[in-house]
Motif scaffolding. Structure first.
Motif, mmCIF file in Angstrom:
data_model
loop_
_atom_site.group_PDB
_atom_site.id
_atom_site.type_symbol
_atom_site.label_atom_id
_atom_site.label_comp_id
_atom_site.label_asym_id
_atom_site.label_seq_id
_atom_site.Cartn_x
_atom_site.Cartn_y
_atom_site.Cartn_z
ATOM 1 N N LEU A 167 13.612 16.261 -4.527
ATOM 2 C CA LEU A 167 13.302 17.426 -5.364
ATOM 3 C C LEU A 167 12.704 16.972 -6.698
ATOM 4 N N THR A 168 13.227 15.888 -7.245
ATOM 5 C CA THR A 168 12.676 15.334 -8.484
ATOM 6 C C THR A 168 11.231 14.917 -8.286
ATOM 7 N N MET A 169 10.963 14.293 -7.157
ATOM 8 C CA MET A 169 9.589 13.918 -6.830
ATOM 9 C C MET A 169 8.671 15.135 -6.867
ATOM 10 N N ASP A 186 5.550 3.250 -0.480
ATOM 11 C CA ASP A 186 6.087 2.760 -1.754
ATOM 12 C C ASP A 186 7.551 3.147 -1.907
ATOM 13 N N ALA A 187 7.845 4.421 -1.662
ATOM 14 C CA ALA A 187 9.204 4.922 -1.847
ATOM 15 C C ALA A 187 10.180 4.195 -0.940
ATOM 16 N N GLY A 237 12.839 5.309 -5.494
ATOM 17 C CA GLY A 237 11.410 5.169 -5.270
ATOM 18 C C GLY A 237 10.661 6.486 -5.260
ATOM 19 N N TRP A 238 11.341 7.581 -4.962
ATOM 20 C CA TRP A 238 10.662 8.881 -4.895
ATOM 21 C C TRP A 238 10.290 9.406 -6.282
ATOM 22 N N PRO A 239 11.239 9.530 -7.216
ATOM 23 C CA PRO A 239 10.825 9.948 -8.565
ATOM 24 C C PRO A 239 9.954 8.914 -9.266
ATOM 25 N N GLU A 240 10.222 7.617 -9.053
ATOM 26 C CA GLU A 240 9.386 6.585 -9.667
ATOM 27 C C GLU A 240 7.960 6.661 -9.142
ATOM 28 N N PHE A 242 5.651 -3.734 -6.450
ATOM 29 C CA PHE A 242 5.244 -2.684 -7.366
ATOM 30 C C PHE A 242 5.203 -1.340 -6.643
ATOM 31 N N VAL A 243 5.539 -0.291 -7.351
ATOM 32 C CA VAL A 243 5.340 1.078 -6.894
ATOM 33 C C VAL A 243 3.985 1.535 -7.431
#
Length: 331
Positions: free
Chosen positions: A222-224, A251-252, A261-264, A290-291
């Motif tokens: 949800l943050t993503m 990436d996530a 990894g999702w919000p980042e 790296f993301v």
């Protein structure tokens, strides 16, 4: 639809407003312990009595940790249920008190302020000051960080803590009221205290770490969504940020955390920067991928300012969403 009706929906909205305006008032918490301090003391009580890493097998260590966490959650659920039922009987006054209690377990303003404290010295070329400021919000070694490293650490902390310090507690508050909020904060606090893969906590902290991952599974995504879709003008358009979904999901999933990894990743793509990557823990270099590895790596204070701008807009969007859910509770 918020399951406890219009009064509770109003309390949730008021909690968000109180937290956004007042944050964590130092004058108050200097005079009385923060609720999370009580959770921490309770966790320490069980850990010192039931964790025997040198004498316990892996199975017994995990059972001891699971038992301890289960007792804490039962107590937290009973406490939250009793408070909520009692206060809801008081009508509007009770709703305000619920909002006050809930606001102490959210962190919108305090997160903004902690990250902003990194940007200020960085913008003044005070790398030592920026390292000191970022060391307050991350667990990695900060003594070797250059300007880009400090910036990445601050923005990563902003993205991760937005998920588990705001969206996740709000999610469980909306679903299950104060019992949900309190139980989530107990698990999250336990994970930060004992959910480490070291000799002392590897087995005893296993249940806390795994349950924290589960409880943050939906909130992280949800943050993503909030970060990707919040309408704010940044370096690149949202259309570009939404491209290459396959790489985004990859990436996530490569991230050391199943959720961070999702919000980042969303933050990295909206800002067109690379996050995560190699970092030092206790003097040891950990070679993390790296993301958004095609994003900019030479970043600085201006990028933290943009990240805070995106974060602020995402908080506004989540308030609107909760208000809409509250409207559903009144229908």
């Amino acid at each position: 639809m918020i399951p406890f009706g219009g009064l509770f929906a109003g309390a949730v909205l008021l909690a968000l407003l109180l937290d956004a305006v007042f944050g964590e008032p130092d004058w108050l918490w200097r005079r009385m312990p923060h609720p999370v301090v009580f959770f921490g003391k309770a966790i320490s009580f069980f850990e010192t009595r039931f964790n025997r890493p040198k004498d316990q097998s892996a199975l017994l260590g995990r059972l001891a940790g699971t038992f301890s966490l289960a007792i804490l959650l039962l107590l937290g659920c009973a406490l939250g249920t009793g408070i909520q039922l009692g206060l809801m009987e008081l009508g509007g006054v009770g709703g305000v008190l619920i909002a006050v209690i809930a606001s102490t377990l959210l962190a919108q303003k305090s997160l903004y302020e902690h990250v902003e404290r990194v940007a200020v010295p960085l913008s003044q070329s005070d790398l030592q000051g920026a390292r000191a400021a970022v060391s307050m919000i991350v667990g990695r070694d900060t003594s070797k960080l250059d300007e880009a490293g400090v910036t990445r650490a601050a923005i990563e902390s902003l993205a991760e803590n937005y998920s588990d310090g705001i969206v996740a507690p709000l999610f469980w508050l909306v679903l299950f009221g104060l019992p949900g909020l309190i139980c989530y904060k107990i698990v999250n606090t336990a994970d930060s205290m004992i959910g480490h893969r070291n000799e002392r906590y590897l087995y005893f902290g296993w249940a806390a770490a795994r349950l924290d991952d589960v409880l943050n599974l939906i909130p992280a995504r949800l943050t993503m969504i909030l970060l990707l879709f919040s309408p704010v003008s940044l370096h690149r358009s949202r259309t570009v940020a939404f491209q290459s979904w396959t790489r985004f999901f990859a990436d996530a999933r490569r991230h050391r955390s199943p959720n961070a990894g999702w919000p980042e990743g969303a933050m990295a793509r909206r800002l067109d920067i690379a996050l995560s990557g190699p970092r030092y823990y206790e003097g040891v270099l950990v070679d993390e991928p790296f993301v958004n590895d095609t994003g900019r790596r030479q970043i600085g204070a201006d990028d933290i300012v943009l990240a805070l701008k995106l974060y602020g807009r995402a908080c506004q969007c989540q308030f609107v969403i909760v208000a809409l859910l509250g409207t559903g509770a009144l229908i």
